[in-house]
Design a protein around this motif. Sequence first.
Motif: not given
Length: 305
Positions: A87-112
């Motif tokens: 559940v936690h990792c699903y939330s991070l994947i969705h948080d990183d999306l362009p429609a949400m936080d629009n992040d390129d990195l997560r834990r030092g790696q490219p976001t999903v």
Amino acid sequence: MAKDEEIAFETALLTRAAAIEALLRRLLDLRALSGEIARPERLMAAMRHGVLNGGKRLRPFLVMESAALFSADGEAASRVAAALECVHCYSLIHDDLPAMDNDDLRRGQPTVHRAFDDATAILAGDALLTLAFDILADEATVLPAERRAALVLALARAAGIGGMVGGQMLDLDAGRTPPDEAGIIRLQAMKTGALIRFACEAGAIVAGAPPEDRERLAEFGSAIGLAFQLADDLLDLTADAHQMGKATGKDAAAGKATLVALHGADWARKQLNGLVGQAHALLDPYGERAALLKEAATFVATRNS
């Protein structure tokens, strides 16, 4: 933390993380389970990218150590911990999306969504959320049916409308209408705190502990959940992207309402000390059995990434 206590905590955190990582690898195998037709390779690759990418596994650790208070940190608790991490990792994947936080990195790696694409990232998150409840409901999680049902209900409430997802909605709304202090606390208790509260309460549910123990562990989780978000907001202000493994300074740049922005860094540090004291006091009845959980509360408030 005192040096010996710090070493004991860090060793336990690494040991628990390695065990949960191994279990998650097995749960994210390509082989279809009974009742499944097939597991698409690209979907599974995206799910593994979003889950098997390091991280402290703090929430699983809290599940396991809370269960350990009642000598119940066995395979069933490990599976509950793995479900929560899905559940936690699903939330991070969705948080990183362009429609949400629009992040390129997560834990030092490219976001999903960067490593794959937006649609695959959405589906990977959807699948992880669903898998979490599959794990809890499965008879392979060897617990009485009523405890499995209680875990399903508690996680649904923590992750859903009145918990994490609702908190995400409040966070989006805050970009348009900044909340007052009470609103910020409610938002953070839902968005971040709800899953941490569940992590601590889940150990008592797994063990079939009395209601008063379940409530005490839930209160402990609420205290460290608030501390976790407060520390996160402080780090967003003071840490760099390399240290955090993700972009920093975004809250301040966006004018985002946080308790740190409202009251300042010195106030936040004092609050963190108070929350750690509150968390420790809640665990005093358990004596030495709660030593690692107490260190976890200290770690949450003093971490540097």
